[in-house]
Design a protein around this motif. Structure first.
Motif, mmCIF file in Angstrom:
data_model
loop_
_atom_site.group_PDB
_atom_site.id
_atom_site.type_symbol
_atom_site.label_atom_id
_atom_site.label_comp_id
_atom_site.label_asym_id
_atom_site.label_seq_id
_atom_site.Cartn_x
_atom_site.Cartn_y
_atom_site.Cartn_z
ATOM 1 N N ARG A 1 0.830 -1.203 0.000
ATOM 2 C CA ARG A 1 0.000 0.000 0.000
ATOM 3 C C ARG A 1 0.864 1.253 0.000
ATOM 4 O O ARG A 1 0.663 2.171 -0.787
ATOM 5 C CB ARG A 1 -0.944 -0.005 1.208
ATOM 6 N N ASP B 1 2.382 -5.416 -11.840
ATOM 7 C CA ASP B 1 1.041 -5.784 -12.277
ATOM 8 C C ASP B 1 -0.003 -5.099 -11.419
ATOM 9 O O ASP B 1 -0.828 -5.735 -10.755
ATOM 10 C CB ASP B 1 0.827 -7.302 -12.165
ATOM 11 N N ALA B 2 0.049 -3.791 -11.422
ATOM 12 C CA ALA B 2 -0.852 -3.030 -10.568
ATOM 13 C C ALA B 2 -2.299 -3.227 -11.002
ATOM 14 O O ALA B 2 -2.587 -3.891 -11.997
ATOM 15 C CB ALA B 2 -0.488 -1.555 -10.653
ATOM 16 N N GLU B 3 -3.191 -2.660 -10.255
ATOM 17 C CA GLU B 3 -4.602 -2.758 -10.591
ATOM 18 C C GLU B 3 -4.838 -2.155 -11.973
ATOM 19 O O GLU B 3 -4.098 -1.290 -12.424
ATOM 20 C CB GLU B 3 -5.459 -1.995 -9.565
ATOM 21 N N LYS B 4 -5.922 -2.598 -12.557
ATOM 22 C CA LYS B 4 -6.291 -2.143 -13.906
ATOM 23 C C LYS B 4 -6.240 -0.627 -14.034
ATOM 24 O O LYS B 4 -5.730 -0.071 -14.988
ATOM 25 C CB LYS B 4 -7.713 -2.638 -14.218
ATOM 26 N N GLU B 5 -6.795 0.013 -12.999
ATOM 27 C CA GLU B 5 -6.948 1.465 -13.068
ATOM 28 C C GLU B 5 -5.589 2.154 -13.237
ATOM 29 O O GLU B 5 -5.408 3.034 -14.070
ATOM 30 C CB GLU B 5 -7.602 1.936 -11.776
#
Lengths: 142, 984
Positions: B273, B313-317
């Motif tokens: 985070r 590979d972060a979140e789509k956003e």
């Protein structure tokens, strides 16, 4: 990592050459010749990056002098580009308003400064103040 | 203007500057070198000051571009001078004139070491600097411990420590063994707490090298890196001198983010985070400003952050944020930013599935292909190459062909190669592919390597439908007034093979074909003449009934070349002449070439070979390599290619029997005819458009056959059971493969948990639909499979992670139920997943003092079980030890005095048992290798039993044991229910 650093004028005269990879003398001179040819005729509107053999040269021109760093293809180009500028700022500070002649007659000082800035092909110190102070210490010992 | 402070040196420099021309300069330099040489020879009168001055002059002369082949010794000897000024010159000039391979350096190694361990700080710095810049392997071995001490010393100033950090980095690069991983991970963690930013900057570079070599050892450093990044990004506690145009050390920020890219993932939720907060701040908070330096520095940080986000590979956003930013960058005018935008977009293609979004920018990217700056053009070319797929191949390849006409010479070869690969990989139909290659040869023949035309020949040979078309095209090109020699080669070859298919067309009679090809003969080189002779022989063979006039003409040519000085041509001429008098037999011997077996394209290999050499393996590269090992490349476990224009009976079971004796009687081997058989052999590729698996019957259309025509029973390639067994002993590899799909596995195990990534790869050029994958866990495993997409796009690979938790000891196996539709047929496989018992072992060594009390306390059944195993696979004790290590059991030599015995231990992890020590003893009988006695002990009766059985399975027969309990055949044909029951 930085493979080598070259400081050359427009005519191709080398003002400083530092190699962090083992090259033979003749190879060094060949590299200097090739890099000069590669950068000297590039338009100022072009990128500051140009491929060189299996690596990449990051270069910047200050008046009649070209500062070129040869780095790995995967290295962060802009970080090295600003590394060149930081080096120029340090030289400028040290020689108070540096010009090419300062670098010619004091080439050995330039090598010393470079050794405080870059080591083993990596940035060693990025504080202008720390480097200038260190140079002061060394001058006292001469 | 400041002067050097050494009069003699300044005067010399001035004199050189005053030289009117190069010749004068050379004379002045020669004079000075002569002078220096004399002075050095006569060392007695030389003061240290003189020596210093001359050594500087030598360096100056060297910088001017002259070779300085003496005086190295003097430079090196100054290193041992007692006073700083001379010593400094010695170190500095030595590191400029010499490199690590110079023998003289060895002479200095003792002095250097004394300076490093001595008390004089200035000398320490000089020595560390020289070793850091030119130290080699020998330095690494003798100095690494001293340098490490300085780096962590609490009494040294930061000045010394930062040099020690980079010096150690150099030594590590020369020999990674000098840094003992076990000892260093803790120290590295401490170093990353460093307050002095100079030391931290240097240490971070060292850390990048260490972590790129072995990230496992440095997990504890990960949160520290995130802390450093937070500190910089929030500008907390950063001295003014370390901010550059208002940005807290951009260099340290970049290095830290680079280090983080070597960890496969960030698992701890809090750390993750915190890291994403920083990254988000960088992504959102970087604005374009007027000041160039500030702008560059902030974008240096931004581009590194982009790379890290892609890696994680972060979140789509966040990903789409990145793509949006890159989309913006590739459209700006500022060349550096545009260059980096293109470069990073290419990298992004390698790691994530953003092809569709990037395709929207295609027009913009094509604009950059025409940029006046070659650097930008190269990046655009790379990106177009990377983003090409079936949907846009036509557009992109046509752009490349168009650009080929005007491109710089330096780029043409690469351009031609890339266009050829794309045309082959993504051809919507094969006639288009033939068009593209012929255009390539036509427009840039000099830059089209032989590989490229060999490849088109293979395609045409393997696709009957294509043959008349290709022959016709070749015929058309021959009409052009001046054609490239490569075009002559390919046309002659194709027309020799297939011109008879055109015979009814005007201008395509054997005679016409012969005439037009023969016109080119005077213009071509020797190797091409060989091809032309073969073509004539083929034409002759196809003109049945023989046309006497043509026959005489060709015979005349053969007899002319019978005395040719080139032996290859001579041999062909003689043999063809003899053969062509055989009448009917000629038909068989010179019949069409058989189809080529498929193999990996040498073009693609060639493109991959031109990879960069970097100090640290780049993070993206290591990632892609990992994937490549599981990717769509099929190994070449196929029959060797049979080559030559002459048919060999064994290849074609339909062919009329060939009179081989006759052939041999005439001294003809089957390869006489082929231009360069070996090279051609290497060209064959499975990547080129889907091909059915071997063995292939001759009737099958090899490439690009419509799916409906192919056999509906899809058979796996290779032995799936063997693949499973191999994966029980290693953590990545191929689990299953058929002509359309390849499934790879990569696993990572920690204690009783594991993460298994399943790579589903579509090998074909059409989408796989109705893809389903369900994991059926046995009772002792908790398995969670992330969602599997229903469609796998052409040539794409999707990754599906499976989280595994081991609840207890058991030999039962999890099963992956996998199915998909290809065309109209449903393909289904049940595959065992290699989440087997030994994956939850940790080979922790046990000392004698620990072993024996344990061994004794586990007195007998059910905790200690003994069994005589018969039918053991023949293996030496060494092989058995090796097998045990693959099973993650650690062999403890010396515990058992009998050399025929073997003792091994391991620790088993599961949720119910926690960590549990397992002890194994094997007593072999040197007289009878097929039997042995095995004793297994642990605190848990089930574990003891399961482990004993498991080891037995491996000892008795590996890897494919008919005696294996429940050997499932993962083929869809039999009743899946029964299979499953057997398995679980």
């Amino acid at each position: 990592m930085i493979r080598f650093i070259l400081l050359q004028n427009r005519q191709g005269k080398t003002r400083l050459a530092k190699y962090y990879i083992p090259l033979e003398e003749s190879e060094k001179h060949k590299v200097e010749y090739e890099v000069h040819r590669l950068v000297v005729n590039r338009d100022p509107k072009f990128t500051n990056f140009v491929e060189f053999r299996t690596h990449k040269v990051i270069y910047r021109r200050y008046a009649g002098l070209f500062f070129s760093l040869c780095v790995d293809i995967t290295d962060n180009e802009l970080a090295y580009l600003e590394g060149i500028h930081l080096f120029v700022e340090i030289l400028d500070h040290f020689f108070s308003n540096v010009c090419e002649l300062d670098l010619v007659f004091n080439f050995h000082k330039v090598y010393l400064i470079l050794d405080e800035f870059i080591l083993a092909g990596e940035f060693q110190e990025t504080s202008k103040k720390a480097i200038i102070e260190r140079m002061g210490e060394l001058e006292k010992q001469e | 203007m400041a002067l050097s402070g050494m009069r003699g040196l300044s005067v010399f420099i001035s004199e050189i500057r005053n030289c009117q021309n190069k010749e004068q300069e050379r004379l002045r330099v020669d004079k000075e070198l002569g002078n220096i040489r004399t002075r050095f020879k006569n060392e007695k009168g030389l003061t240290p000051y003189d020596k210093k001055k001359y050594v500087w002059k030598m360096l100056y002369i060297f910088m001017l571009g002259y070779d300085v082949d003496f005086g190295h010794m003097e430079a090196v000897s100054l290193i041992s001078a007692p006073k700083y000024p001379e010593k400094q010159v010695g170190y500095l000039v030595t590191s400029c004139l010499l490199n690590e391979n110079h023998d003289f350096l060895r002479l200095a190694i003792n002095t250097v070491r004394n300076d490093i361990i001595g008390r004089n700080e200035t000398f320490q710095c000089l020595a560390l600097t020289m070793v850091g810049n030119i130290g080699g392997r020998e330095f690494a071995e003798s100095l690494a411990p001293d340098v490490q001490k300085l780096l962590v010393s609490s009494s040294c100033r930061p000045l010394v420590r930062k040099k020690a950090a980079l010096c150690l980095l150099r030594l590590f690069r020369k020999n990674p063994d000098v840094v003992n991983v076990d000892g260093w991970s803790d120290r590295m963690t401490q170093l990353l707490d460093e307050k002095n930013l100079g030391v931290l900057t240097s240490s971070m570079s060292l850390f990048v090298a260490l972590v790129s070599n072995n990230h496992e050892a440095y997990w504890s450093c990960l949160p520290k890196c995130v802390k450093v990044l937070e500190r910089l990004a929030r500008n907390q506690d950063i001295p003014q001198e370390y901010t550059y145009y208002g940005i807290p050390s951009p260099w340290l920020q970049v290095k830290t983010m680079r280090a983080l890219q070597y960890f496969p993932t960030v698992e701890d939720p809090n750390t993750r985070r915190a890291l994403f907060e920083v990254l988000q701040r960088i992504l959102m908070g970087t604005d374009v400003v007027k000041n160039v330096n500030k702008n560059n520095a902030s974008h240096a940080v931004l581009f590194e952050a982009l790379a890290l986000v892609m890696h994680l590979d972060a979140e789509k956003e966040m990903m789409s944020q990145c793509v949006a930013l890159l989309g913006k960058f590739i459209a700006v005018r500022e060349p550096n930013i545009r260059y980096l935008g293109l470069e990073n977009m290419t990298r992004m293609l390698m790691v994530t599935d953003v092809q569709d979004i990037i395709k929207r920018h295609q027009a913009q990217i094509i604009t950059s292909l025409k940029d006046p700056d070659i650097s930008i053009r190269r990046r655009a070319l790379d990106l177009l190459y990377g983003m090409c797929d079936v949907s846009n191949a036509k557009d992109i390849v046509e752009e490349l062909l168009q650009y080929l006409g005007t491109a710089d010479f330096t780029m043409r070869e690469e351009l031609a190669l890339k266009a050829a690969i794309l045309a082959e990989k993504f051809a919507p139909d094969l006639s288009w592919y033939v068009d593209v290659i012929l255009q390539l040869i036509d427009k840039a023949g000099d830059f089209v390597s032989d590989d490229i035309w060999f490849r088109v020949v293979q395609f045409v040979t393997n696709n009957e439908d294509l043959q008349p078309y290709a022959a016709l095209k070749a015929r058309e090109y021959l009409d052009k007034p001046a054609i490239h020699e490569t075009m002559v080669k390919v046309s002659a070859y194709l027309l020799g093979e297939y011109s008879h298919l055109l015979a009814r067309r005007p201008g395509c009679s054997p005679k016409d074909i012969f005439v037009i090809i023969h016109e080119k003969l005077p213009t071509v080189s020797t190797p091409t003449i060989s091809i032309l002779l073969s073509t004539y022989a083929k034409i002759l063979m196809h003109s049945q009934p023989p046309d006497p006039e043509l026959q005489n003409q060709i015979w005349a040519i053969f007899s002319k070349y019978e005395t040719c000085i080139d032996t290859e041509i001579q041999q062909r001429a003689v043999e063809y002449f003899a053969l062509s008098r055989k009448g009917e037999a000629l038909m068989d011997i010179l019949a069409e070439m058989p189809k080529f077996p498929e193999r990996e394209s040498s073009l693609i290999k060639k493109a991959e070979d031109t990879e960069a050499d970097t100090a640290e393996l780049s993070a993206i590269k290591s990632r892609t390599q990992l994937q490549a090992s599981n990717a769509l490349v099929v190994t070449s476990e196929r029959e060797p290619p049979q080559l030559g224009m002459v048919k060999i009976p064994s290849v074609d079971h339909n062919s009329v029997s060939v009179d081989q004796e006759l052939t041999q009687a005439n001294g003809i081997s089957h390869e006489v005819d082929h231009p360069q058989p070996d090279i051609l052999g290497d060209l064959l590729s499975p990547l080129a458009i889907e091909a059915p698996p071997p063995p292939v019957s001759e009737d099958d259309a090899l490439a690009l056959a419509p799916v409906e025509e192919q056999d509906n029973i899809v058979k796996p390639i290779g032995d799936t059971a063997e693949r499973f067994h191999a994966l029980c002993l290693k953590d990545s590899g191929v689990l299953y493969e058929d002509p359309y799909v390849q499934i790879g596995i990569k696993a990572d195990w920690r204690g009783h948990q594991g993460r298994l990534v399943i790579f589903l790869g579509n090998k074909t050029t059409s989408s796989l639909t109705s893809v389903q994958a369900v994991v059926l866990p046995p009772s002792h495993l908790k398995l969670e499979l992330s969602s599997v997409p229903e469609v796998i796009p052409p040539r794409a690979q999707v990754q599906c992670p499976v989280e595994v938790v081991n609840l207890g000891p058991s030999r039962d196996v999890a099963v992956l139920d996998f199915s998909y539709m290809f065309g109209t047929s449903l393909v289904e496989s049940k595959l065992r997943l290699p989440a087997v018992i030994n994956k939850f072992f940790q080979p922790i060594p046990v000392s004698t003092e620990e072993f024996f009390p344990q061994w004794r306390s586990l007195a007998g059944p059910p905790l200690k079980l003994q069994e005589v195993v018969r039918g053991v696979r023949a293996m030496s004790l060494g092989e058995m030890s090796h097998l045990f290590s693959s099973l993650r059991l650690i062999v403890c030599p010396g515990l058992d005095p009998n050399p025929s015995n073997l003792v091994a231990t391991t620790t088993f992890y599961s949720e119910s048992t926690r960590a549990m020590l397992c002890l194994v003893r094997i007593e072999t009988d040197p007289a009878d290798r097929t039997q042995l006695r095995m004793t297994v002990a642990s605190q848990d009766p089930t574990l003891t039993f399961e482990l004993k059985e498991y080891i037995k399975e491996h000892l008795v027969s590996i890897p494919t044991a008919p005696s294996m309990p429940q050997q499932p055949q993962p083929i869809a044909s039999s009743d899946p229910g029964a299979l499953l029951a057997g398995l679980l």
